[in-house]
Write an enzyme that holds these catalytic residues in place. Structure first.
Site, PDB file in Angstrom:
ATOM      1  N   HIS A  58       0.862  -1.185   0.000  1.00  0.00           N
ATOM      2  CA  HIS A  58       0.000   0.000   0.000  1.00  0.00           C
ATOM      3  C   HIS A  58       0.901   1.239   0.000  1.00  0.00           C
ATOM      4  CE1 HIS A  58      -3.723  -2.269   0.816  1.00  0.00           C
ATOM      5  NE2 HIS A  58      -2.929  -3.050   1.530  1.00  0.00           N
ATOM      6  N   LEU A  59       0.890   1.973  -1.098  1.00  0.00           N
ATOM      7  CA  LEU A  59       1.700   3.188  -1.208  1.00  0.00           C
ATOM      8  C   LEU A  59       0.909   4.451  -0.901  1.00  0.00           C
ATOM      9  CD1 LEU A  59       3.905   2.383  -4.342  1.00  0.00           C
ATOM     10  CD2 LEU A  59       4.446   2.075  -1.921  1.00  0.00           C
ATOM     11  N   ARG A  60      -0.409   4.333  -0.794  1.00  0.00           N
ATOM     12  CA  ARG A  60      -1.307   5.398  -0.310  1.00  0.00           C
ATOM     13  C   ARG A  60      -1.485   6.590  -1.251  1.00  0.00           C
ATOM     14  NH1 ARG A  60      -3.677   1.896   2.873  1.00  0.00           N
ATOM     15  NH2 ARG A  60      -2.731   1.557   4.917  1.00  0.00           N
ATOM     16  N   ASN A  90      -6.554   0.718  -3.162  1.00  0.00           N
ATOM     17  CA  ASN A  90      -7.415   1.460  -2.235  1.00  0.00           C
ATOM     18  C   ASN A  90      -6.820   2.827  -1.881  1.00  0.00           C
ATOM     19  OD1 ASN A  90      -5.379   0.168  -0.796  1.00  0.00           O
ATOM     20  ND2 ASN A  90      -6.649  -0.231   0.993  1.00  0.00           N
ATOM     21  N   ASP A 150      -8.594  -5.136  -2.389  1.00  0.00           N
ATOM     22  CA  ASP A 150      -8.009  -5.377  -1.073  1.00  0.00           C
ATOM     23  C   ASP A 150      -8.377  -4.282  -0.076  1.00  0.00           C
ATOM     24  OD1 ASP A 150      -6.194  -6.926   0.692  1.00  0.00           O
ATOM     25  OD2 ASP A 150      -5.175  -4.993   0.761  1.00  0.00           O
ATOM     26  N   HIS A 177      -9.245 -10.441  -1.306  1.00  0.00           N
ATOM     27  CA  HIS A 177      -9.216 -10.217   0.134  1.00  0.00           C
ATOM     28  C   HIS A 177     -10.373 -11.038   0.703  1.00  0.00           C
ATOM     29  CE1 HIS A 177      -8.967  -7.496   3.791  1.00  0.00           C
ATOM     30  NE2 HIS A 177     -10.151  -8.060   3.949  1.00  0.00           N
ATOM     31  N   HIS A 230      -3.061 -12.433   1.734  1.00  0.00           N
ATOM     32  CA  HIS A 230      -2.774 -12.590   3.176  1.00  0.00           C
ATOM     33  C   HIS A 230      -3.565 -13.722   3.853  1.00  0.00           C
ATOM     34  CE1 HIS A 230      -6.308 -10.069   3.058  1.00  0.00           C
ATOM     35  NE2 HIS A 230      -5.642  -8.928   2.963  1.00  0.00           N
ATOM     36  N   ASN A 276      -5.583  -6.535   9.454  1.00  0.00           N
ATOM     37  CA  ASN A 276      -6.636  -7.214   8.705  1.00  0.00           C
ATOM     38  C   ASN A 276      -5.996  -8.089   7.631  1.00  0.00           C
ATOM     39  OD1 ASN A 276      -8.761  -7.968   7.063  1.00  0.00           O
ATOM     40  ND2 ASN A 276      -9.600  -5.925   6.814  1.00  0.00           N
ATOM     41  N   ASP A 303       1.958  -6.870   2.611  1.00  0.00           N
ATOM     42  CA  ASP A 303       0.771  -6.099   2.988  1.00  0.00           C
ATOM     43  C   ASP A 303       1.200  -4.847   3.757  1.00  0.00           C
ATOM     44  OD1 ASP A 303      -1.824  -5.242   3.281  1.00  0.00           O
ATOM     45  OD2 ASP A 303      -2.405  -6.768   4.751  1.00  0.00           O
TER      46      ASP A 303
END
Length: 428
Positions: A58-60, A90, A150, A177, A230, A276, A303
């Site tokens: 996740h690089l946001r 996301n 995800d 997910h 995951h 999560n 993750d």
């Protein structure tokens, strides 16, 4: 073009040899190679691996640059030995169009610490109601092949079937997910003895396992590829093992934290352990390690989920879920899999480079350390052992569950197509 001679490295943990990098490729491997015109890196028996590939990061960016950016995230990746990462969808806005995935892809190209391959959303807005522009994202400059909601499960069986059918046309994969939302409403941690004692809402294993069972059957029916994100329970392992025995085209990943940590840590009420899917039991941890060793679980994926301080330094119920992992992943795998004798370093390379590159079609990555191959490499001091200090992280966030914990191994050098991105443990 510059030359670098890596002298005396144990390639994939084998006998020490020299590796000569010329420009972007490996020119030669062997012993006693000439150092003429080359910068010399004395490996002194450290382990040389192909650059690591993370199928779940996740690089946001765009939207949550207070947590991470493509720049800081790829710097963290290089520090952890990664040369390629797959960025989850996301973001804000969600990466559900060609425009957004191209933005992320171009940011990765600009910063240059590792290659960034965007993952496209399966559904519009991650809402689970309408398929996103899968074909347009695949045909964009980013050439997306992996799609995932995800953070949310594609819980509608009809939507999941349509997604599997759509990506089959171009050899794509749906990364699921696995979380049945109706079974996890209000869930705060793994459902079991600890959750009952603490009075926290339980997250049952069946919420994960039921989705995996459904999706491997759908993939079999459609003849398409499904990847399980995951995976965290012993029951999930058995479902994937059964599906593979039937020849179903399923792959699965496990995170480093699910290989090491258990729900007993939640007794501290420290939100750094809120993740999560949740941390599970010791039985689950042992089953995951064995499954990774025997190939039932194909890969390790971080993750990596950065959060700003205020989103984690609060009461448990209000805290965000997730942990950073790029800079500690290889150390945790050494601790849980190599130092326990479950995997050798060649096995680590298979699960953290070769196979994730194959699943995600990361061109030029996950290649053998041999002449003519791209010089995407990482050098690891496996004899090192020391405490984790998040103050030194390259990531913008510090939400690690390992602060102060002693872990083995330290990445000292990373090369991306022959260019050093990490030298003696310091980013270039």
């Amino acid at each position: 073009m510059s030359k670098t001679l890596i002298r005396g490295a144990k390639v994939l943990g084998g006998e020490a040899q020299d590796v000569l990098i010329d420009g972007e490729t490996i020119a030669e491997t062997g012993t006693g190679l000439s150092a003429e015109g080359a910068e010399v890196v004395e490996a002194d028996g450290r382990v040389l691996l192909p650059g690591l590939v993370d199928l779940h990061t996740h690089l946001r960016e765009p939207g949550r640059e207070d947590s991470e950016t493509v720049l800081t995230g790829t710097r963290a990746a290089a520090a952890g030995g990664y040369t390629s990462v797959f960025a989850m969808a996301n973001t804000f806005p969600v990466a559900d169009t060609a425009g957004v995935v191209e933005q992320v892809w171009r940011l990765g190209k600009e910063h240059g610490y590792c290659d960034v391959q965007p993952i496209g959303a399966v559904t519009v807005g991650l809402e689970g109601r309408k398929l996103a522009e899968l074909g347009a994202m695949h045909e964009s400059a980013a050439q997306v092949t992996v799609f995932s909601d995800d953070g949310k499960c594609v819980h509608d069986a009809v939507i999941m079937r349509r997604a599997l059918e759509y990506v089959k046309a171009f050899g794509g994969v749906i990364a699921q997910h696995a979380q049945e939302p109706r079974l996890t409403e209000g869930a705060q941690m793994n459902e079991g003895v600890v959750s009952a004692e603490l009075g926290l809402g339980g997250w049952p294993a069946v919420a994960e396992e039921s989705i995996i069972a459904r999706d491997v059957l759908l993939a079999d029916h459609v003849g398409s590829r499904v990847h399980i994100c995951h995976l965290s329970t012993a029951g999930s392992v058995e479902i994937v093992r059964w599906a593979k025995s039937r020849g179903i085209d399923v792959t699965a990943e496990v995170t480093p934290h699910h290989l090491l940590l258990t729900d007993e840590l939640v007794r501290t009420y420290n939100p750094v352990y809120k993740v999560n899917p949740p941390l599970r039991t010791e039985r689950d941890v042992m089953a995951l390690r064995e499954a990774l060793a025997d190939g039932t679980i194909d890969i390790v994926a971080t993750d990596h989920a950065p959060h700003p301080h205020e989103d984690k330094d609060c009461e448990w119920a209000a805290a965000a879920m997730g942990m950073v992992g790029l800079e500690t992943a290889l150390s945790v795998v050494q601790e849980t899999m190599v130092d326990t004798g479950l995997l050798d370093w060649a096995g680590v390379a298979e699960r953290m480079s070769f196979t994730p590159a194959r699943i995600g079609r990361a061109e030029g990555h996950g290649r053998p350390v041999s002449a003519g191959e791209p010089a995407n490499l990482t050098l690891v001091d496996t004899a090192y052992r020391g405490p984790v200090d998040p103050a030194g992280f390259a990531s913008r966030s510090r939400n690690t569950p390992y602060e102060g914990r002693e872990l083995p191994g330290r990445v000292t050098h990373t090369w991306l197509r022959g260019k050093a991105t990490l030298v003696d443990g310091k980013l270039t």
